[in-house]
Every structure is written in structure tokens, then in C-alpha cells.
Design a protein around this motif. Sequence first.
Motif, short mmCIF file in Angstrom:
data_model
loop_
_atom_site.label_atom_id
_atom_site.label_comp_id
_atom_site.label_asym_id
_atom_site.label_seq_id
_atom_site.Cartn_x
_atom_site.Cartn_y
_atom_site.Cartn_z
N LYS A 255 -32.07 -36.78 22.72
CA LYS A 255 -30.98 -35.83 22.87
C LYS A 255 -29.96 -36.31 23.89
CE LYS A 255 -33.46 -31.69 21.58
NZ LYS A 255 -33.78 -30.31 21.95
N GLN A 256 -28.73 -35.94 23.68
CA GLN A 256 -27.64 -36.25 24.60
C GLN A 256 -27.27 -34.99 25.36
OE1 GLN A 256 -26.01 -39.32 24.98
NE2 GLN A 256 -27.81 -39.98 23.86
N ASP A 257 -26.82 -35.13 26.59
CA ASP A 257 -26.37 -34.01 27.38
C ASP A 257 -24.96 -33.63 26.94
OD1 ASP A 257 -28.68 -34.07 28.84
OD2 ASP A 257 -27.84 -35.32 30.42
N HIS A 258 -24.69 -32.34 26.93
CA HIS A 258 -23.37 -31.84 26.57
C HIS A 258 -22.98 -30.74 27.53
CE1 HIS A 258 -23.31 -33.93 22.70
NE2 HIS A 258 -24.58 -33.59 22.60
N VAL A 259 -21.70 -30.69 27.84
CA VAL A 259 -21.17 -29.63 28.69
C VAL A 259 -20.02 -28.99 27.93
CG1 VAL A 259 -19.99 -29.11 30.86
CG2 VAL A 259 -21.79 -30.83 30.80
N ARG A 260 -20.03 -27.66 27.88
CA ARG A 260 -18.93 -26.93 27.25
C ARG A 260 -18.29 -26.04 28.30
NH1 ARG A 260 -22.31 -24.72 22.39
NH2 ARG A 260 -23.32 -26.69 22.03
N ILE A 261 -16.98 -26.12 28.38
CA ILE A 261 -16.23 -25.29 29.32
C ILE A 261 -15.72 -24.07 28.56
CG2 ILE A 261 -14.27 -25.20 30.91
CD1 ILE A 261 -16.41 -27.23 31.71
N SER A 262 -16.01 -22.89 29.08
CA SER A 262 -15.57 -21.66 28.40
C SER A 262 -14.05 -21.52 28.52
CB SER A 262 -16.25 -20.44 29.02
OG SER A 262 -15.75 -20.22 30.32
N ALA A 263 -13.49 -20.70 27.65
CA ALA A 263 -12.05 -20.45 27.69
C ALA A 263 -11.65 -19.81 29.02
CB ALA A 263 -11.65 -19.55 26.53
N ASP A 264 -12.51 -18.94 29.55
CA ASP A 264 -12.22 -18.31 30.84
C ASP A 264 -12.18 -19.34 31.97
OD1 ASP A 264 -12.08 -15.82 29.68
OD2 ASP A 264 -14.13 -15.26 30.21
N ALA A 265 -13.12 -20.28 31.94
CA ALA A 265 -13.15 -21.33 32.97
C ALA A 265 -11.93 -22.23 32.87
CB ALA A 265 -14.43 -22.15 32.86
N ALA A 266 -11.53 -22.56 31.65
CA ALA A 266 -10.34 -23.39 31.46
C ALA A 266 -9.10 -22.66 31.96
CB ALA A 266 -10.19 -23.77 29.99
N ALA A 267 -9.00 -21.36 31.65
CA ALA A 267 -7.86 -20.56 32.12
C ALA A 267 -7.84 -20.49 33.64
CB ALA A 267 -7.92 -19.16 31.52
N TYR A 268 -9.02 -20.35 34.24
CA TYR A 268 -9.13 -20.31 35.70
C TYR A 268 -8.64 -21.63 36.30
CZ TYR A 268 -11.26 -19.82 40.31
OH TYR A 268 -11.46 -19.76 41.66
N CYS A 269 -9.00 -22.73 35.68
CA CYS A 269 -8.58 -24.05 36.16
C CYS A 269 -7.06 -24.18 36.09
CB CYS A 269 -9.26 -25.13 35.34
SG CYS A 269 -8.84 -26.79 35.84
N HIS A 270 -6.48 -23.76 34.96
CA HIS A 270 -5.02 -23.85 34.80
C HIS A 270 -4.31 -22.92 35.78
CE1 HIS A 270 -5.21 -26.54 31.45
NE2 HIS A 270 -5.98 -25.72 30.76
N ALA A 271 -4.86 -21.75 36.02
CA ALA A 271 -4.26 -20.81 36.98
C ALA A 271 -4.29 -21.39 38.38
CB ALA A 271 -4.99 -19.47 36.94
N GLY A 272 -5.39 -22.05 38.73
CA GLY A 272 -5.49 -22.68 40.05
C GLY A 272 -4.45 -23.77 40.24
N ALA A 273 -4.25 -24.58 39.20
CA ALA A 273 -3.25 -25.64 39.27
C ALA A 273 -1.85 -25.06 39.39
CB ALA A 273 -3.35 -26.54 38.04
N ALA A 274 -1.57 -23.98 38.64
CA ALA A 274 -0.26 -23.34 38.72
C ALA A 274 -0.03 -22.74 40.10
CB ALA A 274 -0.15 -22.26 37.64
N ALA A 275 -1.07 -22.16 40.69
CA ALA A 275 -0.96 -21.58 42.03
C ALA A 275 -0.66 -22.65 43.06
CB ALA A 275 -2.23 -20.83 42.39
N LYS A 276 -1.30 -23.81 42.94
CA LYS A 276 -1.04 -24.90 43.88
C LYS A 276 0.40 -25.38 43.76
CE LYS A 276 -5.73 -26.67 44.30
NZ LYS A 276 -6.63 -27.79 44.04
N THR A 277 0.89 -25.49 42.52
CA THR A 277 2.27 -25.92 42.31
C THR A 277 3.25 -24.92 42.90
OG1 THR A 277 1.62 -27.05 40.28
CG2 THR A 277 3.95 -26.55 40.53
N ALA A 278 3.00 -23.62 42.67
CA ALA A 278 3.87 -22.58 43.20
C ALA A 278 3.86 -22.59 44.73
CB ALA A 278 3.45 -21.22 42.67
#
Length: 98
Positions: free
Chosen positions: A35-58
Motif C-alpha cells: 500500500k501507498q500512503d495518501h493524504v487528502r486535504i479537505s475543502a475546508d482546510a484548503a479554504a483555511y490555507c487560502h484565507a491565511g495567505a490572503a490575510a498575510k497579503t492584506a
Amino acid sequence: MNINFGIFNNYIKAQEYGSFAKSTDTAAERPADKKQDHVRISADAAAYCHAGAAAKTAAAEIDRASSAKIEALREAVRNGTYSVPAEDVAGAILNRMI
């Protein structure tokens, strides 16, 4: 989420025995049933990541704007052109007294 601790457990065993040999096998050399290891990022986690990046830019833009405003105020004070309306000063004094 499933996490395979096999590699970690091998590392711990190697530490106990005093050696650790890195695996050099490639995908072609691995058995098909391994078996191979797999990681799935939820939509909420991805949105949180994008929000954090936008906050840093602002925040960076606000810092740049604030720095420019502060520098303009310093220059006005240095030049003697900075003035505060007397009404604002009187209002601030009265607000502190109340």
C-alpha cells in the motif's frame, strides 16, 4: 485519514539496534500489493490555507500603507507644517475628563 506508521516504527527499531538503513526501493521494485500512503486535504482546510495567505497579503499592504503615512507625518513634523485643529484637541481633552 489513515496514517501508516510503518516507516516510523522501522526507524524506532533501528534506533534500538543502533543502525538505520534507508530504503532504496523504487516504485518499480515494490510489490503490487504494498500500500501507498495518501493524504487528502479537505475543502475546508484548503479554504483555511487560502484565507491565511490572503490575510498575510492584506497585512503586508496595510503595513506598507501605514509606513508611508507615518513617514509623511514625520516629514510634516520635521518641516513644521503639521498642525492639529484646536477643536480636535479640545474634544479629546473633554472626552478624557468625562
